[in-house]
Design a protein around this motif. Structure first.
Motif, PDB file in Angstrom:
ATOM      1  N   VAL A  77       0.595  23.692  -4.576  1.00  0.00           N
ATOM      2  CA  VAL A  77      -0.570  23.855  -3.586  1.00  0.00           C
ATOM      3  C   VAL A  77      -1.293  25.287  -3.760  1.00  0.00           C
ATOM      4  O   VAL A  77      -1.993  25.516  -3.370  1.00  0.00           O
TER       5      VAL A  77
ATOM      6  N   LEU B 283       1.112  15.095   3.770  1.00  0.00           N
ATOM      7  CA  LEU B 283       0.912  16.405   4.275  1.00  0.00           C
ATOM      8  C   LEU B 283       2.270  16.649   5.072  1.00  0.00           C
ATOM      9  O   LEU B 283       2.645  17.962   5.235  1.00  0.00           O
TER      10      LEU B 283
ATOM     11  N   VAL C 181      -4.680  20.957   3.363  1.00  0.00           N
ATOM     12  CA  VAL C 181      -3.543  21.627   2.794  1.00  0.00           C
ATOM     13  C   VAL C 181      -3.753  23.081   3.391  1.00  0.00           C
ATOM     14  O   VAL C 181      -2.514  23.778   3.676  1.00  0.00           O
TER      15      VAL C 181
ATOM     16  N   LEU D 185       0.591  15.416  -2.808  1.00  0.00           N
ATOM     17  CA  LEU D 185      -0.135  16.416  -2.258  1.00  0.00           C
ATOM     18  C   LEU D 185      -1.603  16.602  -2.799  1.00  0.00           C
ATOM     19  O   LEU D 185      -2.545  16.922  -2.089  1.00  0.00           O
TER      20      LEU D 185
END
Length: 422
Positions: free
Chosen positions: A238, A169, A209, A201
């Protein structure tokens, strides 16, 4: 290294009576307790302080005993990691025992408690987040955080890759804190490490997230951070929906928001960098586990077509009646920001911005009018419940909306009687 920065004069919160009593209770008998992390960072940067965390040498059970003996309430919110929440003076303070990491897996860490302030600092993520303040305002800097604050430089503590492998993170936190506190270019080693380790990730939960993305998008102007995220391949990892879309709109949107006094809105900024495609927004919402309200907002925005700046307020009111206000508010704000950005060199865009400002103000004031006819009114005219009654009611409503909501109840009832004649 301890540096006397007179934090007490810069940070009124440090003089809070309950906080001082809590620190004093924790320090009895040769123990130590200091304010840690974000509160110290923000005070040095002259920014508001929200949460106040405390680091202490007392073990969790001893923290509870001392706090309760001082008359404060406690809750073992993270006792396995050394954290106790203490309610002092009506405010929550997280008190955490000094720690060192024993084992990490990229998502969570096993810790051991200790008394070494340097080890506790070195297990944190960035130098600017690893500062401590004594009760008298003396700032304790063991990792070079003060120099980085002065340079507005975001830097991992020690080896950037090692810090990221402890918790992936931290890749998103790197860009989030850069958006809020950084200046110039991001730290080169940190940026390279984020790019190399971005595959990690995928180990993170969707909730973590999205929480980080929201905080990043809430920064005063996240445009530079998003640019570096894209270049590092992190943004695509992401938020793949943004890959072939535009992040260029963010700077203009942030500037417009500042000029017009808008509150920084992470959802509006998200909409600025993803395509208005209902199916893809549904997928995005499911993947990031957005709340029902957030998912609905994305859907309404994707379904709504931005109004033309020359549209009359009556025409817009008709669309608002059927389409809902929220989707139009988002569309108009985004279109207005884009027009204001172009208006610097384009007179036509300046006129467009004026028209959109007019429509935005109207939309903000607009409330949905109530159709003055109900089904019960038609049954009083002799209509039987059923498809014909429903169709008549809908036709009357369309006429009412088409009139710009000017048809009165009497006129509508006359039309209803005519429509219901055998």
């Amino acid at each position: 290294m301890s540096v006397e920065l007179s934090l007490s004069s810069q940070a009124g919160w440090l003089g809070d009576k309950a906080l001082q009593q809590l620190l004093a209770a924790l320090k009895q008998g040769g123990e130590e307790a200091r304010v840690a992390g974000g509160a110290v960072r923000n005070a040095l940067l002259g920014q508001p302080v929200a949460d106040i965390d405390i680091a202490a040498t007392t073990l969790p059970e001893e923290t509870i005993r001392r706090a309760e003996a001082a008359g404060f309430k406690t809750a073992p919110t993270g006792i396995e990691h050394g954290t106790i929440t203490v309610i002092a003076g009506g405010k929550p303070y997280e008190v955490t025992t000094l720690r060192a990491d024993v084992e990490t897996d990229g998502r969570r860490a096993k810790v051991t408690f200790g008394r070494d302030w340097k080890l506790d600092a070195e297990r944190r993520d960035f130098t600017i987040n690893a500062l401590y303040a004594e009760a008298d305002g003396t700032v304790v800097d063991l990792v070079g955080g003060i120099a980085d604050i002065e340079a507005r430089r975001l830097r991992f503590i020690g080896d950037a890759e090692a810090r990221i492998r402890e918790d992936y993170l931290r890749i998103l936190r790197f860009f989030r804190f850069f958006a809020w506190y950084g200046d110039g270019r991001p730290d080169a080693e940190g940026l390279k490490a984020c790019a190399r380790l971005k595959e990690g990730l995928a180990q993170l939960s969707a909730e973590r997230v999205w929480s980080e993305l929201k905080k990043l998008l809430s920064a005063p102007d996240p445009s530079r951070a998003l640019l570096w995220m894209r270049q590092a391949g992190v943004l695509t990892a992401v938020l793949p929906e943004s890959e072939k879309w535009g992040i260029d709109a963010i700077h203009g949107l942030a500037r417009t928001g500042k000029d017009l006094g808008w509150i920084a809105d992470p959802m509006l900024r998200l909409e600025a960098i993803v395509p208005p495609d209902v199916a893809r927004m549904k997928t995005l919402g499911e993947r990031l586990r957005l709340s029902n309200d957030e998912a609905a907002r994305l859907r309404h925005w994707a379904l709504t077509i931005a109004p033309d700046a020359k549209m009359t307020e009556t025409e817009l009111a008709k669309k608002l009646y059927y389409g809902g206000r929220d989707g139009y508010l988002d569309r108009i704000r985004l279109a207005l920001a884009a027009a204001r950005t172009r208006a610097v060199e384009d007179n036509q865009a300046m006129m467009e911005a004026g028209g959109l400002s007019r429509l935005l103000n109207f939309t903000l004031r607009w409330t949905k009018p109530v159709f003055p006819i109900k089904g019960a009114d038609l049954t009083e005219l002799g209509a039987s419940p059923g498809p014909k009654l429903g169709a008549t009611l809908k036709n009357l409503e369309r006429e009412w909306v088409g009139s710009g909501f000017t048809l009165q109840r009497g006129a509508l009832m006359e039309r209803a009687a005519q429509a219901l004649e055998p």
